[in-house]
Scaffold this motif. Structure first.
Motif, mmCIF file in Angstrom:
data_model
loop_
_atom_site.group_PDB
_atom_site.id
_atom_site.type_symbol
_atom_site.label_atom_id
_atom_site.label_comp_id
_atom_site.label_asym_id
_atom_site.label_seq_id
_atom_site.Cartn_x
_atom_site.Cartn_y
_atom_site.Cartn_z
ATOM 1 N N THR A 2 -2.793 -37.376 -62.875
ATOM 2 C CA THR A 2 -2.865 -36.346 -61.856
ATOM 3 C C THR A 2 -4.219 -35.666 -61.901
ATOM 4 O O THR A 2 -5.098 -36.057 -62.665
ATOM 5 C CB THR A 2 -1.736 -35.327 -62.045
ATOM 6 O OG1 THR A 2 -1.704 -34.451 -60.929
ATOM 7 C CG2 THR A 2 -1.914 -34.520 -63.325
ATOM 8 N N LEU A 3 -4.370 -34.644 -61.081
ATOM 9 C CA LEU A 3 -5.666 -33.992 -60.912
ATOM 10 C C LEU A 3 -5.677 -32.645 -61.628
ATOM 11 O O LEU A 3 -4.683 -31.924 -61.636
ATOM 12 C CB LEU A 3 -5.935 -33.785 -59.425
ATOM 13 C CG LEU A 3 -7.373 -33.473 -59.007
ATOM 14 C CD1 LEU A 3 -8.269 -34.680 -59.225
ATOM 15 C CD2 LEU A 3 -7.397 -33.074 -57.530
ATOM 16 N N GLN A 4 -6.829 -32.320 -62.227
ATOM 17 C CA GLN A 4 -7.054 -31.027 -62.867
ATOM 18 C C GLN A 4 -8.207 -30.340 -62.136
ATOM 19 O O GLN A 4 -9.172 -30.992 -61.750
ATOM 20 C CB GLN A 4 -7.459 -31.203 -64.329
ATOM 21 C CG GLN A 4 -6.695 -32.263 -65.101
ATOM 22 C CD GLN A 4 -5.451 -31.703 -65.734
ATOM 23 O OE1 GLN A 4 -5.454 -30.580 -66.196
ATOM 24 N NE2 GLN A 4 -4.380 -32.472 -65.733
ATOM 25 N N GLY A 109 -2.085 -30.799 -61.257
ATOM 26 C CA GLY A 109 -1.044 -31.511 -60.518
ATOM 27 C C GLY A 109 -0.974 -31.104 -59.062
ATOM 28 O O GLY A 109 -1.977 -31.014 -58.348
ATOM 29 N N ARG A 110 0.239 -30.823 -58.588
ATOM 30 C CA ARG A 110 0.458 -30.492 -57.183
ATOM 31 C C ARG A 110 -0.330 -29.248 -56.775
ATOM 32 O O ARG A 110 -0.855 -29.170 -55.664
ATOM 33 C CB ARG A 110 1.957 -30.275 -56.944
ATOM 34 C CG ARG A 110 2.327 -29.838 -55.508
ATOM 35 C CD ARG A 110 2.009 -30.926 -54.496
ATOM 36 N NE ARG A 110 2.227 -30.500 -53.138
ATOM 37 C CZ ARG A 110 3.171 -30.992 -52.331
ATOM 38 N NH1 ARG A 110 3.968 -31.945 -52.769
ATOM 39 N NH2 ARG A 110 3.311 -30.560 -51.103
ATOM 40 N N ASP A 111 -0.430 -28.277 -57.689
ATOM 41 C CA ASP A 111 -1.176 -27.060 -57.394
ATOM 42 C C ASP A 111 -2.638 -27.383 -57.092
ATOM 43 O O ASP A 111 -3.231 -26.814 -56.169
ATOM 44 C CB ASP A 111 -1.067 -26.104 -58.585
ATOM 45 C CG ASP A 111 -1.660 -24.730 -58.282
ATOM 46 O OD1 ASP A 111 -1.690 -24.348 -57.101
ATOM 47 O OD2 ASP A 111 -2.072 -24.054 -59.234
ATOM 48 N N ALA A 112 -3.240 -28.290 -57.860
ATOM 49 C CA ALA A 112 -4.637 -28.671 -57.643
ATOM 50 C C ALA A 112 -4.810 -29.417 -56.326
ATOM 51 O O ALA A 112 -5.780 -29.193 -55.585
ATOM 52 C CB ALA A 112 -5.141 -29.526 -58.804
ATOM 53 N N ILE A 113 -3.877 -30.316 -56.024
ATOM 54 C CA ILE A 113 -3.938 -31.067 -54.761
ATOM 55 C C ILE A 113 -3.778 -30.140 -53.572
ATOM 56 O O ILE A 113 -4.542 -30.207 -52.595
ATOM 57 C CB ILE A 113 -2.863 -32.171 -54.746
ATOM 58 C CG1 ILE A 113 -3.209 -33.268 -55.743
ATOM 59 C CG2 ILE A 113 -2.720 -32.767 -53.342
ATOM 60 C CD1 ILE A 113 -4.473 -34.040 -55.428
#
Length: 441
Positions: A2-4, A109-113
């Protein structure tokens, strides 16, 4: 994976701190190279503008697991990833780690996206709907590509953010409502009077910030005959050179009014540049030609009475500000629709991401089931020793197919649902063990 994201913006961080946390072009290139060396296989995109500083990381040590999907060997936990990003930014900018952690927020995660999509679509901008941020996001992504600092996750995330932003642009009017006085003046008022600015004589009084912004919009609209009239010579000449405009001293204003098609006031003069009686005499020399006057100055550059002259269309700053306010309210009405589009695109992104994790397992499960089915079917056919006709053989094969599909359907459907929920129930690992699938995909 996921994304950070670690970052700060005008929403939460004062400009004094943002200035200390911003990345120059050289610092960005150094950061991209250093990140790859420090975290093997990791991806990074650095977005640094006047209003925000954000670093997006993924892969390698930052390839944390999705829900129950275990991270790869050597990856960092969420807490470790946060600490590593703080320390990395501090190292890049030669700032104390405490200073970085105090002013920069971690999103994962979803917050970063969700945040990246909001930024790209300009819903997180100081001026909601401004178009510049999407190009800045693209430039940041392109710079990382050129530095070979991107990878599967950043490719997917930034390409998806671009799609989401484009949908907001085309499916809402949030970007089509002008909010600055010069943009409304040139983009909305001028077209009501002139079909084109090409060949029209534009006289701009003043050479300050308002004049400069107005000139940008005039050039973008195709204006090719501009004269800057200003009391100060040097500033006028510099602005004229920047925009390909002619310059004249303020003493030439009367002659310029006679030849003008569009007259713009942007000075800081305490008194009108031309009084009503003088303007009436100048207008008489114009032989009835239309003159559009945009008075953007405070105090006003032109006496309101000139709007009563024949052939003169006068718009003052209060008229234009009212239009800006209307446009701002219209943009605000479009915000919920734009946010729904971004939520849809974020869901789509994560579904695609989750399918990458589940796809190989589903394929392996189906291959294993097909092998067992084929072996059992062959064993049955051998025992029957050719005692069935072709129609019966096909019916038996169909029965085996139906049985296999019915047995596979519940676990595969549950796995897809679990993937959509972020593998929160751990079914992916459960299937590996229950069906002895191993790690070979």
């Amino acid at each position: 994976m996921t994304l950070q994201m670690i970052g700060c913006s005008h929403h939460t961080t004062a400009v004094e701190a943002r200035e200390q946390l911003s990345f120059s072009a050289e610092q960005t290139q150094w950061a991209l190279a250093q990140f790859a060396q420090q975290f093997e296989g990791a991806e990074l995109v650095v977005l640094s503008t006047c209003n925000r500083v954000e670093l997006y990381a993924a892969g390698g040590a930052f390839g944390v697991g999705i829900g129950a999907v275990p991270p790869a060997t050597g990856t960092l936990s969420m807490e470790q990833a946060s600490k590593a990003l703080n320390e990395f930014v501090a190292k890049c900018l030669n700032k104390p780690t405490d200073f970085v952690s105090q002013h920069m927020t971690i999103r994962q995660g979803r917050d970063a996206i969700d945040h990246l999509f909001l930024v790209a679509a300009s819903l997180d901008s100081m001026v909601v709907g401004e178009a510049q941020i999407l190009s800045q996001v693209k430039q940041a992504y392109d710079s990382s590509n050129l530095a070979d600092a991107t990878g599967p996750i950043t490719h997917a995330a930034f390409q998806a953010s671009n799609r989401a932003a484009k949908r907001v642009q085309t499916e809402t009017s949030i970007h089509r409502r002008r909010l600055s006085v010069p943009s409304v003046a040139v983009g909305e008022v001028v077209p009501e009077v002139f079909e084109t600015l090409k060949g029209k004589r534009v006289v701009c009084c003043g050479a300050g910030e308002m004049a400069e912004e107005t000139l940008r919009y005039l050039k973008a609209a195709g204006s090719d005959n501009i004269c800057i009239v200003n009391r100060g010579h040097d500033r006028a000449v510099a602005l004229g050179e920047a925009f390909g405009a002619e310059t004249q001293p303020l003493t030439s204003l009367h002659d310029e009014i006679v030849g003008a098609d569009l007259l713009i006031g942007t000075t800081s003069s305490e008194h009108p540049l031309v009084d009503a009686s003088t303007f009436a005499k100048l207008n008489a020399k114009r032989a009835g030609r239309v003159l559009l006057v945009l008075d953007l100055a405070v105090p006003r550059d032109f006496d309101p009475a000139i709007g009563d002259e024949a052939g003169v269309y006068l718009y003052q700053i209060d008229d234009l500000r009212a239009a800006c306010d209307r446009n701002r309210r219209e943009r605000e009405k479009q915000w919920p629709k734009a946010k729904r589009i971004l939520d849809e695109e974020a869901d789509r992104f994560f579904q695609s991401l989750q399918q990458r994790a589940t796809g190989p397992i589903i394929a392996q499960l189906r291959r294993q089931a097909e092998e067992v089915k084929a072996a059992e079917l062959q064993r049955l056919m051998d025992k029957l020793n050719g005692s069935t006709d072709t129609a019966m053989t096909k019916e038996i094969e169909k029965s085996f197919d139906r049985l296999t599909n019915k047995l596979l359907h519940p676990p595969m459907a549950s796995l897809r649902d679990d993937a959509a929920d972020g593998h929160s129930r751990g079914l992916l690992e459960a299937l590996r063990h229950l069906f002895n699938l191993g790690d070979d995909q």
